[in-house]
Design an enzyme around this catalytic site. Sequence first.
Site, PDB file in Angstrom:
ATOM      1  N   LYS A  72       0.824  -1.206   0.000  1.00 21.16           N
ATOM      2  CA  LYS A  72       0.000   0.000   0.000  1.00 21.16           C
ATOM      3  C   LYS A  72       0.864   1.265   0.000  1.00 21.16           C
ATOM      4  O   LYS A  72       1.962   1.295   0.555  1.00 21.16           O
ATOM      5  CB  LYS A  72      -0.925  -0.007   1.226  1.00 21.16           C
ATOM      6  CG  LYS A  72      -1.901  -1.191   1.228  1.00 21.16           C
ATOM      7  CD  LYS A  72      -2.862  -1.120   0.052  1.00 21.16           C
ATOM      8  CE  LYS A  72      -3.806  -2.301  -0.011  1.00 21.16           C
ATOM      9  NZ  LYS A  72      -3.168  -3.518  -0.536  1.00 21.16           N
ATOM     10  N   ASP A  73       0.304   2.299  -0.603  1.00 24.95           N
ATOM     11  CA  ASP A  73       0.971   3.580  -0.761  1.00 24.95           C
ATOM     12  C   ASP A  73       1.338   4.189   0.597  1.00 24.95           C
ATOM     13  O   ASP A  73       0.566   4.135   1.551  1.00 24.95           O
ATOM     14  CB  ASP A  73       0.029   4.529  -1.518  1.00 24.95           C
ATOM     15  CG  ASP A  73       0.735   5.782  -2.015  1.00 24.95           C
ATOM     16  OD1 ASP A  73       1.863   6.041  -1.581  1.00 24.95           O
ATOM     17  OD2 ASP A  73       0.139   6.494  -2.834  1.00 24.95           O
TER      18      ASP A  73
END
Length: 329
Positions: A72-73
């Site tokens: 995830k970012d």
Amino acid sequence: MIPGVTAKALNEIRIKGKIKVFPEDFVVAEVLKKGLSFREGRHLLAIAEKKGVEHAVVSRALGNLANYLGIKDKNALAYFFVSFKRVKVNIKSIPGLKLRFVGKTKKILTRKYLLGNAFKIKIRDCECIEKAFQNWMNILERWEAPNFYGTQRFEKNNYIIGEALVKRDFKKADELVQEDGYNGVKDVPLWLRRFYVQAYQSYLFNRELSKVFNGEVNGEPTKMNFSDGFFNGSVEIAYLPGYGFRDKGDVYSKALIEVAKEEGIKFRHFYIDEYQEISQEGGIRPARIIAHKVNYRIDEHTNEAIVNFILYKGSYATVALRELLLNLD
């Protein structure tokens, strides 16, 4: 600019706006496939909340006993599952990461159990043109937007290092990873070494799609009926380069073959004798974004908008929003 992307967005009306001003503006949560039981088993399952933390930091903190369904970012508020190989684990506390244990599973969860990711994204300083949002929603709902890999895939010279490895320029690869604090490629964690080559695959894939969407290659795509959970429809198939690639004679095969020639590589180069553990066979990937429950809400008083959608695993929200926002090219 997204590496490898030269094709224009499909939406004829795009707007100005800002995302990720704060991590809370960009919320992502993993969606699992149905039918899983969390009541018993020898593998502990947790839901992680991550804000402003890179995946590499999480990976170091949780160690090799933890398995993730996706990365995830950093600049987001992310909720994702962590599957542990054991029931009892000792976890280091790190700022920006919270874990909530939700049960046990008989099998350790892997990517095959992930259905997709749900997004809730705030757009600030929005040039909120209703027609732009309507066009964007229609493009996603009809599964028309190109399924490029997003900029997150290419941070910190990832694909440049991957290119050096595939082209057997190990000296260059060692020099580049030393800039990130490693002694050389062999000092890099296995998951990251693999990611380098996968990032180069992603760059070539983006070039492949761009050629097709730009009309640079003639031919018909291969299509298949797709059904997974609440995602149901027909999809075009594109190809990830790798040592197992075979020409299918369709438009995406032709495009990828042209890209490989322009890059000066052969598909067998993705089998790396010196680093066999990071070799990549290649495979297939939807050529267009598979989306579900796309909607938006505009607040004209604050010049803000909220967009919600669910994307099939592997697709990027920033790429989906490229069909709406001008600054995501």
